[in-house]
Write an enzyme that holds these catalytic residues in place. Structure first.
Site, PDB file in Angstrom:
ATOM      1  N   SER A 679       0.689  -1.210  -0.094  1.00 38.95           N
ATOM      2  CA  SER A 679       0.044   0.087   0.017  1.00 38.95           C
ATOM      3  C   SER A 679       0.781   1.130  -0.172  1.00 38.95           C
ATOM      4  O   SER A 679       0.205   2.390   0.107  1.00 38.95           O
ATOM      5  CB  SER A 679      -0.816  -0.047   1.122  1.00 38.95           C
ATOM      6  OG  SER A 679      -0.457   0.113   2.499  1.00 38.95           O
ATOM      7  N   LYS A 722      -6.417   3.823   9.062  1.00 40.15           N
ATOM      8  CA  LYS A 722      -5.507   4.520   8.411  1.00 40.15           C
ATOM      9  C   LYS A 722      -5.893   5.911   8.422  1.00 40.15           C
ATOM     10  O   LYS A 722      -5.415   7.134   8.695  1.00 40.15           O
ATOM     11  CB  LYS A 722      -5.236   4.333   6.907  1.00 40.15           C
ATOM     12  CG  LYS A 722      -4.259   2.959   6.897  1.00 40.15           C
ATOM     13  CD  LYS A 722      -4.213   2.526   5.522  1.00 40.15           C
ATOM     14  CE  LYS A 722      -3.541   1.183   5.302  1.00 40.15           C
ATOM     15  NZ  LYS A 722      -3.145   0.988   3.841  1.00 40.15           N
TER      16      LYS A 722
END
Length: 796
Positions: A679, A722
């Site tokens: 990611s 996140k």
């Protein structure tokens, strides 16, 4: 061979005089008959083939008449083999002891009148112990030297009557005639056994004297047998006094459980067989403890015994809400199970997996679920487990064998339908002893666990009624077959507002009570708790908040105990005095817009976090250096990002010649922390473009996403964690892949209102939102030879 019992005997029977030998009942004996005794044999054949065998004790020197023993054996002639020259061979079978009444004639052969002596049998515990001791002594004697023929050992092992055992050994052992006759005349089987036992002990001592090296070992065996005999005699005395033998009490208790309706039929048959074996084992033998433990487990297992579920959905909802804040998805799943269970009683237990960072309440949620259902709660930790036997148990052939943890805990709980939590399933190990994760495949499969067979129990146990709940921080390390068997429910981290609610509703009342402040009113201002959350903790869960609140409560408790003035309300300005300088800062994002430094978002076992990707260039030969403890996947992401930037250099205003004369160094702090995952691809590419174009990256923008060679941005996991991490760090704008649009529903409305969340589909969009156009900061050229400098792009 065992003779047929006699109801009656003729008044007169022929007597065969036997010199230097004794015949016992139940024994077969060959005799060679001379011509002078053929009349005796013919007479016996006319009298139902019966004759009396008496041992000759002496011969009168004057008359020459034979003096017979007063006790002999009535025998049956089973076989006659006649010889051509006269005489024959007969096979006699001892039938019963007889007592000589009178001798009726002497010539041509003796005739006598005898009476049958009833055979007495003694089956008390002392007799049984003596029989076991004698068998053990025979094994000791056999180890020292062959005392009995091999076939005799097999025959004796099958004898279960004390009198027959004593008579049989009297025949096989090398006893003198007078000793054999004394045994024949001893009518009490127990006394005969004692005589045989003493004779065996004496013979073994003689063999030890001749045996040398093995004498000590054999002497110890004899001593053990004597001790065992004394213990059995003591038990017999206790029984006569009305005191129950603990061994027999255990047997009776086990038998009552085995004969109950709780055990399945297949288990009952195994238990009865083991129980019968247990009765025959000497309680002082090590084997007895092993057998007893096995029978005890079979009897104590809750084969068909469970707790009744509380099917009140409203009550269960209230219980879950009282114990945990939010977690709507998990609570809804439990209530669905209850609803279906109320409509269908024979419902298999679900296999759930709670995935989330530490401190979000995974383990305590399992305990709360058990309380809401009214079930027993079991928890075992799988972290670091490397031995398959921890799950399946050890086979009973091994010393110290035990069932696996699954069976052990269910037996301890006493119910076949507990809530069973397998903690830290993502941290199972593997080594030469097997793979515990593979052993869990059967446990966590509803189609197989109805007949789970532990190696120790060796009989199937139904686990289908158990509600299994596993916990994990991440699912990446869980094997795919095991992951496929579980219903994954994610528990994301908490926002600051959620942590505030949890602190006031759960943590503060708990710590006030645990620190003895129930009688001392203590309250926290909201700003004080927010200060603790933001300045002293940095986590997705609430464990650190709990510790900080506990620290405050302890300091107040200390003041109360010392009689000092203790605050009743904790205000914001008192927090720093109690907890010291702040440990974390909200604005941990970059303090200024910098070239080659881009903020990314990561998802770890501890929840979400921000990372910085730093890129530096220098004159060189196209080398790419990667530092910061990057894993293989992250290194590949860096190479993919560089390849994409080189392939599309014109789109970003980068001269192709730049790559021929530069070395690129990419670093991700902190260097000691391992990092991996795909990611960060979009973050790395943006940092490369920022460095090569000398365009600073906005400090308040963070991003995440996997980059492909075509510039597409693929979806990622852990969106909520996140975004919350970015919010904690002071980031105001977050870039997410377009394909993660649905995940925005996980975020609360107030978070979306505070932050700008942009969905992007390619790298060009990311660059446009992240890198500052040159018009804002003026021309910026990276430091390299002047002929390599490129004109800054007019815009992006």
């Amino acid at each position: 061979m065992t003779g047929h019992p006699l109801d009656a005997i003729p008044p007169e029977l022929p007597v065969y005089p036997l010199h230097d030998q004794v015949i016992f009942p139940h024994m077969s004996f060959p005799l060679f008959i001379g011509k002078e005794h053929m009349g005796l044999v013919e007479e016996a054949l006319r009298n139902n083939r019966l004759l009396v065998v008496l041992t000759v004790l002496a011969i009168d020197p004057i008359t020459g008449r034979e003096q017979f023993a007063r006790v002999g054996t009535i025998c049956r002639i089973n076989q006659v083999l006649r010889f051509p020259e006269g005489g024959c061979k007969i096979i006699l079978e001892g039938v019963n002891r007889v007592r000589l009444i009178t001798t009726l004639q002497v010539t041509p052969f003796a005739m006598a009148s005898v009476s049958l002596i009833p055979e007495r049998e003694n089956r008390n515990s002392v007799a049984q112990a003596l029989m076991q001791s004698i068998i053990a002594l025979l094994r000791v004697a056999q180890s020292l030297g062959q005392m009995l023929p091999e076939d005799a050992h097999h025959a004796i092992d099958r004898i279960d009557e004390s009198g027959k055992l004593a008579d049989s050994l009297a025949v096989y052992l090398n006893m003198e005639v007078k000793d054999q006759q004394r045994l024949l005349e001893t009518l009490d089987p127990l006394e005969r056994l004692k005589d045989v036992y003493l004779f065996l002990t004496t013979e073994i001592q003689k063999m030890q004297a001749r045996g040398g090296g093995s004498a000590d070992r054999s002497r110890q065996a004899v001593r053990s047998q004597k001790e065992h005999l004394l213990r059995e005699q003591l038990k017999h005395i206790q029984n006569q006094l009305g005191e129950e033998d603990p061994h027999q009490a255990d047997i009776r208790q086990f038998r009552s459980i085995v004969q109950s309706d709780e055990m399945p039929e297949v288990v009952r048959s195994v238990a009865e067989k083991e129980l019968a074996r247990l009765e025959r084992i000497n309680p002082s033998s090590p084997e007895y403890t092993v057998a007893r433990s096995y029978v005890e487990y079979l009897c104590n297992m809750p084969w068909q015994r469970g707790t009744s579920d509380i099917l009140d959905i409203d009550r269960a909802q209230q219980t879950l809400d009282d114990d945990h804040y939010d977690l709507v998805e998990v609570k809804e799943r439990i209530l669905e199970f209850l609803a279906v269970h109320s409509l269908k009683s024979s419902l298999k237990g679900p296999i759930l997996c709670f995935v989330g960072p530490p401190g979000v309440g995974k383990t305590s949620l399992g305990r709360s679920i058990a309380r809401s259902l009214g079930r027993k709660f079991i928890r075992i930790s799988l972290g670091g487990m490397k031995d398959e036997a921890e799950i399946r148990g050890h086979r009973r052939t091994y010393i110290g064998a035990m069932p696996g943890r699954i069976i052990q805990e269910i037996c301890r709980a006493g119910a076949n339908n507990p809530v069973f939590m397998l903690d830290e399933v993502d941290k199972i190990g593997q080594d030469f002893r097997g793979d515990p994760a593979a052993a869990l495949l059967e446990v966590l499969d509803p189609e197989q666990n109805y007949s789970f067979t532990d190696h120790y129990l060796d009989v199937p146990f139904d686990l289908s009624h158990v509600m299994f709940i596993t916990t994990a921080n991440v699912m990446d390390t869980v094997p795919p077959p095991l992951r496929d068997r579980m219903e994954v429910l994610r528990l994301p981290g908490y926002s600051d507002e959620e942590k505030l609610q949890i602190a006031f509703k759960y943590l503060i009342p708990k710590q006030v009570s645990e620190n003895g402040l129930d009688k001392h009113p203590l309250q926290f201002e909201e700003q004080a708790v927010l200060k603790i959350i933001k300045n002293y903790t940095r986590e997705a869960g609430v464990r650190s908040i709990d510790r900080q609140i506990a620290s405050v409560c302890r300091k107040v408790a200390k003041a109360v105990a010392q009689g000092k003035d203790a605050p009743e309300v904790i205000r914001s300005d008192q927090v720093e005095k109690m907890l010291g300088p702040r440990k974390y800062f909200s604005d941990v994002a970059a303090e200024e817009d910098r070239v080659g430094v881009v903020t990314g978002l990561a998802w770890t076992e501890s929840g979400g976090d921000i990372i910085f990707v730093e890129v530096s260039t220098m004159a060189g030969r196209k080398d790419l250096t990667l530092t910061g403890s990057l894993g293989n996947v992250m290194q590949e992401s860096a190479k993919t990002a560089l390849s994409y930037v080189r392939a599309h250099h014109a789109d970003f205003g980068i001269d192709a010649q730049v790559f021929e004369n530069l070395d690129i160094h990419l670093h991700v702090p902190s260097g000691a922390i391992p990092k991996d995952g795909p990611s960060a691809g979009v973050t790395i590419a943006t940092a490369l473009i920022s460095q090569l174009t000398r365009r600073p990256a906005r400090r308040n923008v963070a991003m995440t996403g996997e980059l492909t060679l075509t510039g597409r941005i693929l979806p990622i996991g852990g969106v909520k964690e996140k975004v919350l991490a970015a919010r904690r760090a002071g980031v105001t704008t977050v870039l997410l892949p377009e394909r993660n649009r649905e995940n925005l529903k996980e975020l609360d409305d107030h978070i979306l209102a505070e932050m700008t969340v942009l969905l992007v589909d390619n790298l060009s969009e990311v660059v446009a939102h992240t890198l500052i156009p040159d018009t804002e900061h003026g021309p910026r050229l990276f430091d390299c030879p002047q002929h390599l400098a490129v004109d800054p792009p007019s815009g992006s």
